[in-house]
Design an enzyme around this catalytic site. Structure first.
Site, PDB file in Angstrom:
ATOM      1  N   CYS A 132      43.191  40.775  35.609  1.00 42.69           N
ATOM      2  CA  CYS A 132      41.929  39.950  36.252  1.00 42.69           C
ATOM      3  C   CYS A 132      40.800  40.467  35.527  1.00 42.69           C
ATOM      4  CB  CYS A 132      41.992  40.142  37.615  1.00 42.69           C
ATOM      5  SG  CYS A 132      40.567  39.483  38.583  1.00 42.69           S
ATOM      6  N   LEU A 133      39.872  39.551  35.363  1.00 36.74           N
ATOM      7  CA  LEU A 133      38.650  39.844  34.597  1.00 36.74           C
ATOM      8  C   LEU A 133      37.703  40.740  35.734  1.00 36.74           C
ATOM      9  CD1 LEU A 133      37.515  36.214  33.626  1.00 36.74           C
ATOM     10  CD2 LEU A 133      38.174  38.287  31.923  1.00 36.74           C
ATOM     11  N   HIS A 160      41.790  34.285  44.824  1.00 35.07           N
ATOM     12  CA  HIS A 160      40.055  34.980  44.957  1.00 35.07           C
ATOM     13  C   HIS A 160      39.507  33.894  45.902  1.00 35.07           C
ATOM     14  CE1 HIS A 160      39.857  37.475  41.559  1.00 35.07           C
ATOM     15  NE2 HIS A 160      40.452  36.784  40.626  1.00 35.07           N
ATOM     16  N   GLY A 217      40.928  31.536  33.623  1.00 35.86           N
ATOM     17  CA  GLY A 217      40.453  31.025  34.762  1.00 35.86           C
ATOM     18  C   GLY A 217      39.378  31.921  35.321  1.00 35.86           C
ATOM     19  N   HIS A 240      46.495  32.413  41.407  1.00 32.60           N
ATOM     20  CA  HIS A 240      45.509  33.705  41.330  1.00 32.60           C
ATOM     21  C   HIS A 240      44.083  33.110  41.546  1.00 32.60           C
ATOM     22  CE1 HIS A 240      44.257  37.507  38.578  1.00 32.60           C
ATOM     23  NE2 HIS A 240      43.224  36.925  38.947  1.00 32.60           N
ATOM     24  N   GLU A 241      43.665  32.011  41.215  1.00 35.70           N
ATOM     25  CA  GLU A 241      42.432  31.533  41.549  1.00 35.70           C
ATOM     26  C   GLU A 241      42.198  31.303  43.113  1.00 35.70           C
ATOM     27  OE1 GLU A 241      40.304  32.283  39.335  1.00 35.70           O
ATOM     28  OE2 GLU A 241      41.942  32.348  37.618  1.00 35.70           O
ATOM     29  N   GLN A 298      33.841  35.383  41.497  1.00 34.54           N
ATOM     30  CA  GLN A 298      33.506  36.270  40.434  1.00 34.54           C
ATOM     31  C   GLN A 298      32.444  36.232  39.691  1.00 34.54           C
ATOM     32  OE1 GLN A 298      37.721  34.989  38.898  1.00 34.54           O
ATOM     33  NE2 GLN A 298      37.795  37.092  38.334  1.00 34.54           N
TER      34      GLN A 298
HETATM   35 NI    NI Z   1      41.219  37.146  38.925  1.00 33.21          NI
END
Ligand code: NI
Length: 177
Positions: free
Chosen positions: A106-107, A152, A46, A148-149, A51
Site C-alpha cells: 500500500c502506498l 480504504h 489504485g 483494497h480501495e 490517501q
Molecule cells: Ni492502499
C-alpha cells in the site's frame, strides 16, 4: 492537474469511514484528475481519496490484467491495455465464494507487504465521475485492487486483514495501491 501528497500511517484520515460524495462539481473533477495523476506518478495501481487526505468515498484504479504475470518476452504480443476506473460511493453487491490469496502492498504503508485473502470476483455498484450509476464486474487482480480501495473508504488497511505481514528484502515488484 497537480500531484497530491500521499499520506501514510498513522494519519487519522486513513482510519475513518469516508463520507459519500454528494456534489459532482468542478472541485470534484479536479480532485479526480489529481488523484489519477498522483496514482500514475507514484506509481500505483489504485488510490483512494483518504490517501490524499480527502475523506470522501472516491477511488481511482488503473490496471492491465496480467501485468503481474511473468511471461516470455514476445515482440509480437500486443501491449495489454490498462483500464481506468473512477468509482464513487461504491458498494459491493455480489462477491464470489471463491477466494484467493495474494501479496499486497500500500502506498500509505511504506515498507510492508502482506498476504491477503480476497474474493476472486465481484459485482460493484458505483457512481462515475458524472454521478451516473454504473455496474461493474471485475475479477482477478482487478477485483483485489477494488477490495483494497473499498477497504480504504472504510478505514481498513490491508495489514488488518493480512495472514502474514513482512518487510520485502529487496525492491519488491508488488503493485501498490
Ligand atoms: Ni492502499
Amino acid at each position: 492537474m497537480a500531484l497530491r501528497k500521499i499520506v501514510t500511517l498513522p494519519a487519522a484520515v486513513l482510519r475513518r469511514k469516508a463520507k459519500p460524495v454528494t456534489k459532482f462539481d468542478q472541485d470534484l473533477q479536479t480532485l479526480i484528475d489529481d488523484m489519477i495523476e498522483t496514482m500514475r506518478d507514484a506509481p500505483g495501481v489504485g488510490l483512494a481519496a483518504p490517501q490524499v487526505n480527502v475523506p470522501l468515498q472516491l477511488a481511482v484504479i488503473e490496471y492491465a490484467e496480467g501485468e503481474d504475470e511473468e511471461e516470455e518476452e514476445d515482440p509480437e504480443a500486443k501491449p495489454r491495455k490498462k483500464k481506468l476506473f473512477v468509482i464513487i460511493n461504491p458498494e459491493i453487491v455480489k462477491a464470489s465464494e471463491e477466494t484467493i490469496f495474494g501479496i499486497e502492498g500500500c502506498l500509505s504503508v511504506p515498507g510492508l507487504i502482506g498476504e491477503v485473502e480476497r474474493h476472486e470476483a465481484l459485482q460493484v455498484k458505483a457512481l462515475n465521475r458524472h454521478g451516473k450509476l454504473v455496474k461493474l464486474k471485475v475479477d482477478g487482480w482487478t477485483a483485489r485492487i477494488f477490495q483494497h480501495e473499498i477497504d480504504h473508504l472504510n478505514g481498513v488497511i490491508f495489514t488488518d486483514l493480512a495472514t502474514k505481514v513482512w518487510t520485502p528484502k529487496d525492491d519488491s515488484e508488488i503493485p501498490l495501491d
